[in-house]
Design a protein around this motif. Structure first.
Motif, PDB file in Angstrom:
ATOM      1  N   ARG A  21       0.835  -1.210   0.000  1.00  0.00           N
ATOM      2  CA  ARG A  21       0.000   0.000   0.000  1.00  0.00           C
ATOM      3  C   ARG A  21       0.863   1.251   0.000  1.00  0.00           C
ATOM      4  O   ARG A  21       1.974   1.266   0.530  1.00  0.00           O
ATOM      5  N   ARG A  22       0.290   2.288  -0.570  1.00  0.00           N
ATOM      6  CA  ARG A  22       0.975   3.582  -0.608  1.00  0.00           C
ATOM      7  C   ARG A  22       1.089   4.143   0.799  1.00  0.00           C
ATOM      8  O   ARG A  22       0.083   4.292   1.490  1.00  0.00           O
ATOM      9  N   GLY A  23       2.297   4.464   1.182  1.00  0.00           N
ATOM     10  CA  GLY A  23       2.501   5.097   2.464  1.00  0.00           C
ATOM     11  C   GLY A  23       2.451   6.609   2.364  1.00  0.00           C
ATOM     12  O   GLY A  23       2.207   7.300   3.338  1.00  0.00           O
ATOM     13  N   GLN A  28      -0.171   9.535  -6.119  1.00  0.00           N
ATOM     14  CA  GLN A  28      -1.492   9.158  -6.620  1.00  0.00           C
ATOM     15  C   GLN A  28      -1.362   8.584  -8.026  1.00  0.00           C
ATOM     16  O   GLN A  28      -0.529   9.024  -8.812  1.00  0.00           O
ATOM     17  N   ILE A  29      -2.224   7.626  -8.331  1.00  0.00           N
ATOM     18  CA  ILE A  29      -2.213   6.980  -9.642  1.00  0.00           C
ATOM     19  C   ILE A  29      -3.614   7.073 -10.214  1.00  0.00           C
ATOM     20  O   ILE A  29      -4.588   6.789  -9.526  1.00  0.00           O
ATOM     21  N   ARG A  30      -3.688   7.465 -11.480  1.00  0.00           N
ATOM     22  CA  ARG A  30      -5.006   7.554 -12.109  1.00  0.00           C
ATOM     23  C   ARG A  30      -4.935   7.154 -13.573  1.00  0.00           C
ATOM     24  O   ARG A  30      -3.921   7.353 -14.239  1.00  0.00           O
ATOM     25  N   GLU A  31      -6.037   6.596 -14.028  1.00  0.00           N
ATOM     26  CA  GLU A  31      -6.107   6.202 -15.419  1.00  0.00           C
ATOM     27  C   GLU A  31      -6.249   7.442 -16.290  1.00  0.00           C
ATOM     28  O   GLU A  31      -6.988   8.372 -15.966  1.00  0.00           O
ATOM     29  N   GLU A  32      -5.552   7.411 -17.404  1.00  0.00           N
ATOM     30  CA  GLU A  32      -5.647   8.494 -18.381  1.00  0.00           C
ATOM     31  C   GLU A  32      -6.748   8.117 -19.372  1.00  0.00           C
ATOM     32  O   GLU A  32      -6.514   7.438 -20.360  1.00  0.00           O
ATOM     33  N   GLY A 116       6.829  -0.261  -5.459  1.00  0.00           N
ATOM     34  CA  GLY A 116       5.922  -1.300  -4.957  1.00  0.00           C
ATOM     35  C   GLY A 116       4.469  -0.859  -5.003  1.00  0.00           C
ATOM     36  O   GLY A 116       3.577  -1.637  -5.365  1.00  0.00           O
ATOM     37  N   ALA A 117       4.222   0.390  -4.662  1.00  0.00           N
ATOM     38  CA  ALA A 117       2.852   0.919  -4.711  1.00  0.00           C
ATOM     39  C   ALA A 117       2.369   1.035  -6.155  1.00  0.00           C
ATOM     40  O   ALA A 117       1.206   0.740  -6.458  1.00  0.00           O
ATOM     41  N   VAL A 154       8.157 -10.073  -5.173  1.00  0.00           N
ATOM     42  CA  VAL A 154       7.579  -9.852  -3.839  1.00  0.00           C
ATOM     43  C   VAL A 154       6.110  -9.453  -3.904  1.00  0.00           C
ATOM     44  O   VAL A 154       5.407  -9.558  -2.908  1.00  0.00           O
ATOM     45  N   ARG A 155       5.624  -9.044  -5.065  1.00  0.00           N
ATOM     46  CA  ARG A 155       4.193  -8.781  -5.234  1.00  0.00           C
ATOM     47  C   ARG A 155       3.438 -10.077  -5.559  1.00  0.00           C
ATOM     48  O   ARG A 155       2.234 -10.068  -5.636  1.00  0.00           O
TER      49      ARG A 155
END
Length: 167
Positions: A21-23, A28-32, A116-117, A154-155
């Protein structure tokens, strides 16, 4: 220069997934959703230059436009505050899988524990693409970041094939 070895990894079940998880809430990640081939092209060059991505370098604008607007492709951009930090592309294949086609961070965001996030988001979005997805897969090579293979493993992705380039 070391020989080029390409490693293919896959995840055949969501139960294999080990998310990170994002710490940092500023990441932030978003679809274009507004498809713009120039974004795909620019991110390919900006992220891939350091890893010697060369397969799409000679493409014309028309080739980029065809690639980026195909219905099988989705593009996600990562932002740190308001700065573009990286991206990934997901592509449905003809065998019921989703490939993490391109994945990476811009050079100034490497080493900040964001990979990782970003990969967690890519895997989650890949499994959401369709209820009939049979696997999520990716490939990496010895020219990629030294931690790329470890991040995939590791994922929860597992190696299913290795190929050494002929010299």
């Amino acid at each position: 220069m070391e020989p080029l070895v390409t490693t293919y990894l896959e995840m055949r079940s969501l139960e294999q997934f080990l998310p990170k998880r994002r710490g940092d809430v500023r990441f932030q990640i978003r679809e274009e959703r507004e498809r713009d081939w120039r974004l795909n092209r620019d991110l390919y060059f900006r992220v891939g230059d350091q890893w010697e991505w060369i397969d799409k370098r000679p493409w014309t604008d028309a080739q980029w436009q065809d690639y980026a607007t195909t219905p099988e492709l989705r593009t996600f951009a990562a932002y740190y505050d308001d700065s573009l930090a990286g991206y990934y592309e997901l592509r449905r294949d003809s065998e019921g899988g989703v490939e993490i086609a391109y994945f990476g961070l811009l050079p100034e965001f490497i080493g900040r524990a964001l990979g990782g996030a970003l990969l967690t988001s890519a895997i989650e979005e890949a499994w959401r693409m369709s209820p009939s997805i049979t696997r999520v897969w990716v490939h990496t090579c010895t020219y990629d970041h030294a931690s790329a293979l470890t991040n995939y493993q590791v994922r929860g992705l597992v190696i299913y094939k290795r190929e050494a380039a002929e010299s």
